[in-house]
Motif scaffolding. Sequence first.
Motif, short mmCIF file in Angstrom:
data_model
loop_
_atom_site.label_atom_id
_atom_site.label_comp_id
_atom_site.label_asym_id
_atom_site.label_seq_id
_atom_site.Cartn_x
_atom_site.Cartn_y
_atom_site.Cartn_z
N VAL A 155 -11.92 5.79 -14.65
CA VAL A 155 -12.55 4.70 -15.42
C VAL A 155 -11.80 3.39 -15.18
O VAL A 155 -12.41 2.33 -14.98
CB VAL A 155 -12.58 5.05 -16.92
N ALA A 156 -10.46 3.47 -15.16
CA ALA A 156 -9.65 2.26 -14.95
C ALA A 156 -9.94 1.63 -13.59
O ALA A 156 -10.10 0.41 -13.48
CB ALA A 156 -8.17 2.60 -15.08
N LEU A 157 -10.04 2.47 -12.56
CA LEU A 157 -10.33 1.96 -11.23
C LEU A 157 -11.68 1.26 -11.20
O LEU A 157 -11.84 0.19 -10.61
CB LEU A 157 -10.34 3.12 -10.23
N LEU A 158 -12.68 1.89 -11.86
CA LEU A 158 -14.01 1.28 -11.89
C LEU A 158 -13.98 -0.03 -12.67
O LEU A 158 -14.70 -0.97 -12.33
CB LEU A 158 -15.02 2.25 -12.51
N LEU A 159 -13.14 -0.09 -13.71
CA LEU A 159 -13.02 -1.32 -14.49
C LEU A 159 -12.49 -2.45 -13.61
O LEU A 159 -13.00 -3.58 -13.64
CB LEU A 159 -12.08 -1.07 -15.68
N VAL A 160 -11.48 -2.13 -12.78
CA VAL A 160 -10.95 -3.14 -11.86
C VAL A 160 -12.04 -3.59 -10.90
O VAL A 160 -12.26 -4.79 -10.67
CB VAL A 160 -9.73 -2.59 -11.10
N GLU A 161 -12.77 -2.61 -10.35
CA GLU A 161 -13.85 -2.95 -9.41
C GLU A 161 -14.88 -3.86 -10.09
O GLU A 161 -15.36 -4.83 -9.50
CB GLU A 161 -14.56 -1.67 -8.93
N PHE A 162 -15.21 -3.51 -11.32
CA PHE A 162 -16.19 -4.31 -12.06
C PHE A 162 -15.70 -5.76 -12.20
O PHE A 162 -16.44 -6.71 -11.94
CB PHE A 162 -16.44 -3.70 -13.44
N LEU A 163 -14.43 -5.91 -12.59
CA LEU A 163 -13.91 -7.25 -12.84
C LEU A 163 -13.86 -8.08 -11.55
O LEU A 163 -14.24 -9.25 -11.55
CB LEU A 163 -12.51 -7.15 -13.46
N ILE A 164 -13.41 -7.45 -10.45
CA ILE A 164 -13.26 -8.26 -9.23
C ILE A 164 -14.58 -8.46 -8.51
O ILE A 164 -14.71 -9.35 -7.68
CB ILE A 164 -12.22 -7.65 -8.26
N HIS A 165 -15.60 -7.66 -8.83
CA HIS A 165 -16.92 -7.92 -8.25
C HIS A 165 -17.77 -8.76 -9.19
O HIS A 165 -18.82 -9.23 -8.82
CB HIS A 165 -17.66 -6.60 -7.98
N GLY A 166 -17.32 -8.87 -10.45
CA GLY A 166 -18.15 -9.54 -11.44
C GLY A 166 -17.47 -10.76 -12.04
O GLY A 166 -17.24 -11.76 -11.35
N PRO A 167 -17.11 -10.65 -13.30
CA PRO A 167 -16.66 -11.84 -14.03
C PRO A 167 -15.42 -12.53 -13.45
O PRO A 167 -15.29 -13.73 -13.60
CB PRO A 167 -16.38 -11.31 -15.44
N TRP A 168 -14.52 -11.78 -12.81
CA TRP A 168 -13.28 -12.42 -12.33
C TRP A 168 -13.30 -12.66 -10.83
O TRP A 168 -12.26 -12.95 -10.24
CB TRP A 168 -12.06 -11.56 -12.68
#
Lengths: 371, 311
Positions: A155-168
Amino acid sequence: MLSGHWQKLRRAGLYALGSLFAVILAFAITAVFLLLVGRDPVAVYTGIYQGAFGDSFSLSETLVAATPIMLCGLGVAIAQWLGMMNVGVEGQLYLGAIGATYVALHCPFSQSWQMLPLMLVAAAVCGAFWSFIPGLLKVTIGVSEVISTLLMNYVALLLVEFLIHGPWEDPNNVSWPQTAAFPACAELPHLFGTRVHLGIVFAIIIALLFAFLLPTTKIGFISRVIGSNPDAAEYAHYKVKRYQLWAMIISGAVAALAGFSQVSAIEGRLRSGLSPGYGYTGFLACWLARHNPIAVIIVSLLIGGLLSGADSLQLSAKLPFATVNILQGMIFFCLLASEQFINRLANSHIVVKDLKIENKKDPPSTVRGEA
Amino acid sequence: MNIEIGEFLIAVSAGMVRSATPVLYATLGEIITERSGILNVGLEGIMLVGAFTGVAVTYNIHSIVLGLLAAMLVGLLMGLFHALLCVHFNANQVGTGIAMSIFGTGLSAYLGMDYVGKQINALGACKIPVLSDLPVIGPIFFSHDVLVYLTYLLVPLMAFIINRTRIGLTLRAVGEEPRAAAAAGVNVVQTRYLATAIGAALAGLGGAYLSLAYAQGWSENIAAGRGWIAVGLVLFASWSPFRALIGAYLFGGAISLQLRLQAAGLDVSPYLLGMLPYVLVIVVLSISTWRRKNAPSSVPTALGLPYIPQV
């Protein structure tokens, strides 16, 4: 009969020998594997050694690689002292990186000395939160922390992926998934003009702190009781669950410092692939060190050498990094297999009373007498 | 509109059955292993090596059957190794499992480098003649490949063997009271070796299904945590094959729903949706553990403990 001190030393020596033996055996088995896939193991191992300890540059790179392993290994150890198996340090590392990145990118006073302490606190809080969830599930409901911490890594890895592909996502570089670069004041100070950074100082301070606190304080004593015999601790009315939950929280916070120092000192931004499995390596380091904080530091230095040596081989000899995972798995196997013998040797001075003889002395006459 | 929703649900459900299959094989295998008192949390590594072996053999020999068998054989060998460490070296079983996962991840990544993106003739669907024509049920359950159908047989068969046969009784006795079983003439060591080997072989098969039928090719870390999910599902299923089926379908449903929603153009990050299966398993595991908190425990009593024969 040996005195208590000598016995402790003897035990520590045996454990160290056992770990050493396990490592040598693992290298030997991996050498066979390398031969099978058509590699020269001697060349590979000397290459790793050169890349790890050959000159001052490789030595500094070894320290750089060892830093996150130390912090992760200490994180594992802290939970393990209280009988909690935290296999989620990899995820907690990433959460620490996320927390630090949030502050670095969004902090209003981004030109001052407050930046780094704030990043550190944010990282620790995020990592602690990530280990608090499985800790809470374990002490309240009884959910296996091995499973929950491991699943939360994904889940943590996906969270990082989400952030760097999305809001950040870096607005200036959309093609490469990563955040924008941190401001200069978000960079952790480096030491001796190399890539070695303050993270290693954190690790050593934490290790010394726990090495001092664990045997000397009341909390340390209670922790050791809980870790070695939770039933006895429960019987003594120690607050076992509260201690275990706090151990998980602190464990996650310490592991998160690894993520913080990686993004702050090494990467300068958040990206995926931040850690080539430092969390799992830290887990191995902690077991090789038998959960002793000082030993974690030493073992991490050696494994850091292995990682940086293999990293240099990856470029020069095209040896894939996966070899390190094979070797790490092998070390772990050998360590676990040797444990039984080491324990038997370490406890050989304890004389076990022969139960059979005692049974014979047991008076069956009373039974007969009643009849 | 209603027809569209109906079609969507059928597609999600059909995907659920397919996505659940690899995890289901691993979960069923782990149930056998844990019933004998051995905890094998190294399924992730075994599935990965199984997935790689399946692709490598199929690619080189052009036979899916041999690929599947080879994956099972490799899984079996890894299971024997795990049993060796747990039974003969009394090693910490969680530690061994984590070592197995690290090792399997590395080994499959190393050997699999040359197979990334290689085309293989994957395991194709084969519709069951009459059943697949049924409305709703047909496309959901009976339009898949042979290995999916095999699970329909395997689940009841395993439940029957574990609960109703002498073999199952032996297995359970070894997991509950190994010393009593030994006193009754059961070979505890042999039973544990066999159970671990068979369980790991099923995990290898699950891995091969992943690469040969589900993803149709090898990619690094293809299992993506499914081995750990399987270990979690065994706890959720409280060691019952039927409940394992339910757990695997829940997980498969989450995977399938997430993929379908992405395909349907839902405006949510695929990474957030990707968390759904993992979070779901943690939640479901927590709920089932909480509900059973005061119920009599179904954990095999000797699970994870080394067997030291009484002298």
